[in-house]
Write a protein that holds these residues in place. Sequence first.
Motif, PDB file in Angstrom:
ATOM      1  N   MET A  21     -33.737  31.367  -0.087  1.00 38.71           N
ATOM      2  CA  MET A  21     -34.927  31.493   0.614  1.00 38.71           C
ATOM      3  C   MET A  21     -34.138  32.312   1.894  1.00 38.71           C
ATOM      4  SD  MET A  21     -36.743  27.529   1.420  1.00 38.71           S
ATOM      5  CE  MET A  21     -35.003  27.663   1.783  1.00 38.71           C
ATOM      6  N   LYS A  22     -34.593  33.769   2.519  1.00 33.54           N
ATOM      7  CA  LYS A  22     -35.044  34.482   3.653  1.00 33.54           C
ATOM      8  C   LYS A  22     -33.998  33.671   4.635  1.00 33.54           C
ATOM      9  CE  LYS A  22     -37.515  36.943   5.675  1.00 33.54           C
ATOM     10  NZ  LYS A  22     -38.804  37.658   6.132  1.00 33.54           N
ATOM     11  N   ASN A  23     -34.493  32.778   4.555  1.00 31.81           N
ATOM     12  CA  ASN A  23     -33.790  31.910   6.142  1.00 31.81           C
ATOM     13  C   ASN A  23     -33.649  30.076   6.878  1.00 31.81           C
ATOM     14  OD1 ASN A  23     -36.602  31.484   6.848  1.00 31.81           O
ATOM     15  ND2 ASN A  23     -36.574  32.484   8.871  1.00 31.81           N
ATOM     16  N   GLY A  24     -33.774  30.186   5.203  1.00 31.97           N
ATOM     17  CA  GLY A  24     -33.506  28.381   5.339  1.00 31.97           C
ATOM     18  C   GLY A  24     -34.874  27.565   5.490  1.00 31.97           C
ATOM     19  N   THR A  25     -36.316  28.436   6.234  1.00 35.68           N
ATOM     20  CA  THR A  25     -37.260  28.306   6.320  1.00 35.68           C
ATOM     21  C   THR A  25     -37.677  26.846   5.449  1.00 35.68           C
ATOM     22  OG1 THR A  25     -37.767  30.118   7.639  1.00 35.68           O
ATOM     23  CG2 THR A  25     -39.951  28.178   6.829  1.00 35.68           C
ATOM     24  N   LEU A  26     -38.381  25.817   5.821  1.00 36.29           N
ATOM     25  CA  LEU A  26     -38.206  24.587   4.720  1.00 36.29           C
ATOM     26  C   LEU A  26     -40.052  24.085   5.363  1.00 36.29           C
ATOM     27  CD1 LEU A  26     -38.506  22.544   2.581  1.00 36.29           C
ATOM     28  CD2 LEU A  26     -37.243  21.083   3.284  1.00 36.29           C
ATOM     29  N   TYR A  27     -40.828  23.624   4.761  1.00 31.33           N
ATOM     30  CA  TYR A  27     -42.410  23.780   5.096  1.00 31.33           C
ATOM     31  C   TYR A  27     -42.555  22.302   4.338  1.00 31.33           C
ATOM     32  CZ  TYR A  27     -46.403  22.392   7.800  1.00 31.33           C
ATOM     33  OH  TYR A  27     -46.915  22.107   8.117  1.00 31.33           O
TER      34      TYR A  27
ATOM     35  N   GLN B 240     -50.249  23.228  13.196  1.00 31.16           N
ATOM     36  CA  GLN B 240     -50.302  24.708  13.235  1.00 31.16           C
ATOM     37  C   GLN B 240     -48.817  24.712  14.735  1.00 31.16           C
ATOM     38  OE1 GLN B 240     -53.446  27.277  13.481  1.00 31.16           O
ATOM     39  NE2 GLN B 240     -53.057  28.701  15.940  1.00 31.16           N
ATOM     40  N   ALA B 241     -49.274  23.755  16.613  1.00 28.39           N
ATOM     41  CA  ALA B 241     -48.506  23.390  16.952  1.00 28.39           C
ATOM     42  C   ALA B 241     -47.389  23.211  16.734  1.00 28.39           C
ATOM     43  CB  ALA B 241     -49.102  22.475  17.958  1.00 28.39           C
ATOM     44  N   ALA B 242     -46.992  22.520  15.882  1.00 22.31           N
ATOM     45  CA  ALA B 242     -45.529  22.408  15.305  1.00 22.31           C
ATOM     46  C   ALA B 242     -44.819  23.843  14.649  1.00 22.31           C
ATOM     47  CB  ALA B 242     -45.744  21.444  14.127  1.00 22.31           C
ATOM     48  N   ILE B 243     -45.670  24.022  13.803  1.00 26.99           N
ATOM     49  CA  ILE B 243     -45.140  25.227  13.225  1.00 26.99           C
ATOM     50  C   ILE B 243     -44.361  26.457  14.581  1.00 26.99           C
ATOM     51  CG2 ILE B 243     -45.680  27.481  11.944  1.00 26.99           C
ATOM     52  CD1 ILE B 243     -47.220  25.420   9.616  1.00 26.99           C
ATOM     53  N   SER B 244     -45.247  26.593  15.815  1.00 24.38           N
ATOM     54  CA  SER B 244     -45.307  27.304  16.471  1.00 24.38           C
ATOM     55  C   SER B 244     -44.272  27.001  17.069  1.00 24.38           C
ATOM     56  CB  SER B 244     -46.226  27.689  17.376  1.00 24.38           C
ATOM     57  OG  SER B 244     -46.259  27.970  18.453  1.00 24.38           O
ATOM     58  N   VAL B 245     -43.115  26.448  17.795  1.00 22.41           N
ATOM     59  CA  VAL B 245     -42.631  25.608  18.253  1.00 22.41           C
ATOM     60  C   VAL B 245     -41.093  25.199  17.318  1.00 22.41           C
ATOM     61  CG1 VAL B 245     -41.423  23.386  18.774  1.00 22.41           C
ATOM     62  CG2 VAL B 245     -44.236  23.885  19.301  1.00 22.41           C
ATOM     63  N   LEU B 246     -41.360  25.106  16.269  1.00 21.33           N
ATOM     64  CA  LEU B 246     -40.464  25.097  15.300  1.00 21.33           C
ATOM     65  C   LEU B 246     -39.838  26.852  14.850  1.00 21.33           C
ATOM     66  CD1 LEU B 246     -40.612  21.791  13.412  1.00 21.33           C
ATOM     67  CD2 LEU B 246     -39.133  22.283  15.141  1.00 21.33           C
ATOM     68  N   SER B 247     -40.941  27.499  14.338  1.00 22.04           N
ATOM     69  CA  SER B 247     -40.724  28.154  13.861  1.00 22.04           C
ATOM     70  C   SER B 247     -39.688  29.639  14.267  1.00 22.04           C
ATOM     71  CB  SER B 247     -42.324  29.678  12.932  1.00 22.04           C
ATOM     72  OG  SER B 247     -43.242  29.958  15.034  1.00 22.04           O
ATOM     73  N   LYS B 248     -39.387  29.242  15.990  1.00 22.07           N
ATOM     74  CA  LYS B 248     -38.322  30.114  16.278  1.00 22.07           C
ATOM     75  C   LYS B 248     -37.159  29.737  16.382  1.00 22.07           C
ATOM     76  CE  LYS B 248     -41.677  30.298  20.345  1.00 22.07           C
ATOM     77  NZ  LYS B 248     -43.254  29.030  19.303  1.00 22.07           N
ATOM     78  N   ASN B 249     -36.596  28.649  15.779  1.00 20.22           N
ATOM     79  CA  ASN B 249     -35.269  28.722  14.961  1.00 20.22           C
ATOM     80  C   ASN B 249     -35.210  29.456  13.894  1.00 20.22           C
ATOM     81  OD1 ASN B 249     -33.128  26.808  14.296  1.00 20.22           O
ATOM     82  ND2 ASN B 249     -33.761  25.017  14.762  1.00 20.22           N
ATOM     83  N   ASP B 250     -33.765  29.971  14.142  1.00 22.71           N
ATOM     84  CA  ASP B 250     -33.401  31.106  13.411  1.00 22.71           C
ATOM     85  C   ASP B 250     -32.872  30.816  12.092  1.00 22.71           C
ATOM     86  OD1 ASP B 250     -34.203  33.896  14.906  1.00 22.71           O
ATOM     87  OD2 ASP B 250     -32.017  33.439  15.560  1.00 22.71           O
ATOM     88  N   ASN B 251     -32.392  29.471  12.553  1.00 19.08           N
ATOM     89  CA  ASN B 251     -31.830  28.852  11.220  1.00 19.08           C
ATOM     90  C   ASN B 251     -32.630  28.047   9.800  1.00 19.08           C
ATOM     91  OD1 ASN B 251     -29.201  29.573  11.880  1.00 19.08           O
ATOM     92  ND2 ASN B 251     -29.756  27.749  13.369  1.00 19.08           N
ATOM     93  N   GLY B 252     -34.314  28.348  10.771  1.00 19.01           N
ATOM     94  CA  GLY B 252     -34.803  27.654   9.184  1.00 19.01           C
ATOM     95  C   GLY B 252     -35.600  26.155  10.167  1.00 19.01           C
TER      96      GLY B 252
END
Length: 351
Positions: A1-7, A147-159
Amino acid sequence: MKNGTLYIFLLKGTYAYTADRNWENDVEVKRSGCNPNITRDIAYQLINGETGRNFNVILGGGRKMFLPRGQFDEQGQEGSRFDGLNLIEKWKQFKSKTGKSEYVWNRNQLVKLGEVQNLLGLFTDSHMSFDLDRDPNVEPSLTEMTQAAISVLSKNDNGYFLFVEGGMIDQAHHLTYAQKALGDTLAFADAVQRAVDITGRDDTLIVVTADHGHTLTFNGYAGRGSDIFGLAGLGEDGLPYSVLTYSNGPGYAYDKSGKRRDLREDHMGKKDYKFPVQIPLSRETHDGEDVPIYALGPWAHLFSGAYEQNVIPHVIAYASCVGDGITACEQDMRRKRRKRSYKFARPHRKN
């Protein structure tokens, strides 16, 4: 994965060590004969536990479990705790040291949320409402919380790792409220779709599954266009049977003489109608069938076939490059090292 993002979408919690799911506050622990100062309740663990206190986003219900007796929440409901702890204030104090934090208790506050690093939202004093019963002016939808959770968490560069539960589906089935169960299933599907829409397939793994099924059955042979909450046809006893039935639960379909109830006399269109069952129980049970799992994004192809449920976290850890086992990142580095060593290896020469 590009930035380790996991959902990930799963059902059930990830932070509490407890012998009883009802130990939501210290009172319930003590009522069961345990010492709440040793056996910590679920709400306490969410705010103070090694895992829970590191969560950046917590959204759901159960507000009274976080407040002490004698203290009332924003809607006038009294807290349940005997230990005098206000866990909401405890969260505010702790998270204020790690970035801008916000506590919200209604939908309007959530949808108008500004830039924050930590978010706590408790929208009801106990369980969240069924989606068909939800007051949209007070309780946000599962989609809005996602949507609110993703909005907050997606600002983390580490995913990030996000765990979303459509928990009221289970509660509705236990009461044989088929209409409410399917209503919450649709709400869960909308939340999944929103996650798909606002994340990228190249760096986001979305997994959807369940921890068990229920005894709900789809009966044949209803005519084309029939109401799924209505009747399917007539049995050999001359009485109609419904499209949806449960194997057991509170909606027993027989009278005292053993004769089936005539469903034409029921108000099956009501959202709290208890659908017919064969075996009378105060609550419907889970079933024993395998449950499906769906995945989209990096390494989604690994979620295929039939396997034990304990395989799932290992595959997630592999895909997201976390944990002590072999990960996708580690294997990728091995492949690159092998390519470099092959490229710079001394060629074989004949004498």
